[in-house]
Enzyme design. Sequence first.
Site, short mmCIF file in Angstrom:
data_model
loop_
_atom_site.label_atom_id
_atom_site.label_comp_id
_atom_site.label_asym_id
_atom_site.label_seq_id
_atom_site.Cartn_x
_atom_site.Cartn_y
_atom_site.Cartn_z
N GLY A 55 0.83 -1.20 0.00
CA GLY A 55 0.00 0.00 0.00
C GLY A 55 0.86 1.25 0.00
O GLY A 55 0.50 2.27 0.57
N HIS A 222 -1.67 2.87 17.23
CA HIS A 222 -0.57 3.80 17.50
C HIS A 222 -0.72 4.54 18.83
O HIS A 222 0.26 5.09 19.34
CB HIS A 222 -0.41 4.80 16.34
CG HIS A 222 -1.49 5.83 16.23
ND1 HIS A 222 -2.70 5.59 15.61
CD2 HIS A 222 -1.54 7.11 16.66
CE1 HIS A 222 -3.44 6.67 15.67
NE2 HIS A 222 -2.77 7.61 16.29
N GLY A 225 1.68 3.50 21.34
CA GLY A 225 3.05 3.95 21.16
C GLY A 225 3.28 5.37 21.61
O GLY A 225 4.42 5.86 21.57
N GLU A 260 -11.61 16.36 18.66
CA GLU A 260 -11.06 16.95 17.45
C GLU A 260 -11.85 18.20 17.11
O GLU A 260 -13.09 18.20 17.21
CB GLU A 260 -11.12 15.98 16.27
CG GLU A 260 -10.10 14.87 16.32
CD GLU A 260 -10.16 13.95 15.11
OE1 GLU A 260 -9.13 13.31 14.81
OE2 GLU A 260 -11.23 13.88 14.47
N HIS A 284 -8.74 2.83 20.30
CA HIS A 284 -7.76 3.71 20.93
C HIS A 284 -8.03 3.90 22.43
O HIS A 284 -7.16 3.64 23.27
CB HIS A 284 -7.75 5.08 20.25
CG HIS A 284 -7.33 5.05 18.82
ND1 HIS A 284 -6.39 4.16 18.34
CD2 HIS A 284 -7.71 5.81 17.75
CE1 HIS A 284 -6.22 4.37 17.05
NE2 HIS A 284 -7.01 5.35 16.67
N ARG A 408 -1.97 13.90 29.83
CA ARG A 408 -2.35 14.51 28.55
C ARG A 408 -1.52 13.92 27.43
O ARG A 408 -0.31 14.07 27.37
CB ARG A 408 -2.19 16.04 28.61
CG ARG A 408 -2.59 16.73 27.32
CD ARG A 408 -3.05 18.16 27.56
NE ARG A 408 -4.23 18.20 28.42
CZ ARG A 408 -4.29 18.88 29.56
NH1 ARG A 408 -3.26 19.58 29.99
NH2 ARG A 408 -5.40 18.86 30.28
#
Length: 535
Positions: A55, A222, A225, A260, A284, A408
């Site tokens: 990809g 992610h 991480g 967001e 998440h 945070r």
Amino acid sequence: MNNHPRDSHPLIRYRLDSGFSFQSENGETIEVDAIHRAVAREGWYHQTLSIVVVGASGDLAKKKTYPSLLNLFEDNLLPEFTVIWGYARSVKTHQQLRDHLFPHLIKTGASEIVVKDFLEKCFYHSGKSYGDEEAYADMLSSISEFESQSPSAACNRLFYLAIPPNVFGESAVAIQKVGMATTGWTRVIIEKPFGRDLDTCDELLSTLAAALDEDQMYRIDHYLGKEIVQNLLMFRFGNSCWEHMWNRNAIESVTLTFKEPFGTEGRGGYFDNFGIIRDILQNHLLQVLSVVAMEPPVGDDGDSIRNAKVAVLENMDPISLDDVMLGQYDGYSDDPTIENKETNCPTYAAIRCWIHTPRWEGVPFLMQAGKALDEKLCEVRVRFKPPTTLKSIGANATKLSSNELVFRLQPNPSLELHNNIKTPGLSSNPMTSVMKMNYEEMPDLSNPDAYTRLLLDVLRGKQGSFVRDDELRRSWELFTPLLHSIERDNVRPKPYIYGSKGPADRQKWFEEMGKFKDPLGNGSSSANHVIRASL
């Protein structure tokens, strides 16, 4: 070609000998940090590595995968003999791929010389589909030729599936048939989404399991991480002052927030098939919640960490619609890519869940996520029970706020501890003071992005920050009944204004849902305290 990137910048480091020492351009020795010392002792680092980005022409590859590989290359955390092949359906030459990637790589802050040296290691091959075995075999013949010229007896292969989940299976089958390493390990990174409910998850797990072993698969989320999430284990279990407080005796509630400030912006057609629950909450935030709530793992290996996370999920009930508030921002369906203008897809969701363990019984865990809200924010807010020691003293006792510990994640990663102190001066009134550790204010901080960190974990064979099959399946067991209920009963989300904090009755919902429930039936300790939770 030069395998060790160098330019006039004195901090560009390069390998000088097998002892893995570093020098600057002027010959001065540079102190090697702990991660470089550790990597230098590991066998894979001295072996040959072939990476295939499946990809390679897509957004994820150019914005995340290749920049993260560049970061590792620039910091000498890739083996000396490394080659990177991109594979996709679009027809490109090697140079066209490099030209396609260059503007995204230069944004990382790496020098042009380093970027060009990195791109010399990058090649491209196209196929009719992501399961085109003939095309894979042709590409792998070039990789085999590269491996035959290396001095290493072991040659490892890493495949990164930066492709939609509906083609994971055919790509995995092609890798299994023609792409497996013969003298080293083969590892495959798999991106989310991992299905859209329990049935599609099971189907995907079965398809991949038929081609790959579980220890070969690295399902990447992610958020695991991110520096703050990686720090949670050390913070919790490396500081004795927190462990005796990290339970229902001291904690009132835990709130995980994702916000967001923008909407779908032309991606509504994709988003409308998933919604905010599948996009953020089921993966998440649930992953972060499991790290916050887990018991101490029995070891620091990947399975011990994941066993502790799975135990959290096993002690949670499936999410009930009674514990959920849904919202959709005004104008969402005006996105031209959304076909169903009557869509009930939530762009905001708040969820309450319980963890039925001795540590957490009665503590509400609240998760909220939304698009088109008032700010960009992702945090974990641990709210402690209100102070009672000063109850008999008088008026000031009623003015005391609950202590809060805030992790945070973004923006500006930081740790905050909210305490009550006396107002400076002659007044004895209490005020809230914030003790803060801001990562961006730390001098000479090396804080790689989540993808860079996780890619290095894959190379090192560390699976603790990746999602295991039973963990994935249990997360869908928790959320699938809710998702099916919303879709079957056409549950309508509450409207909210673009750029606001969410639905109008959001605050009231959090006040009610954020109350501690005493399992002995002694009532809530938070009746007179309002939960703030970055609302």
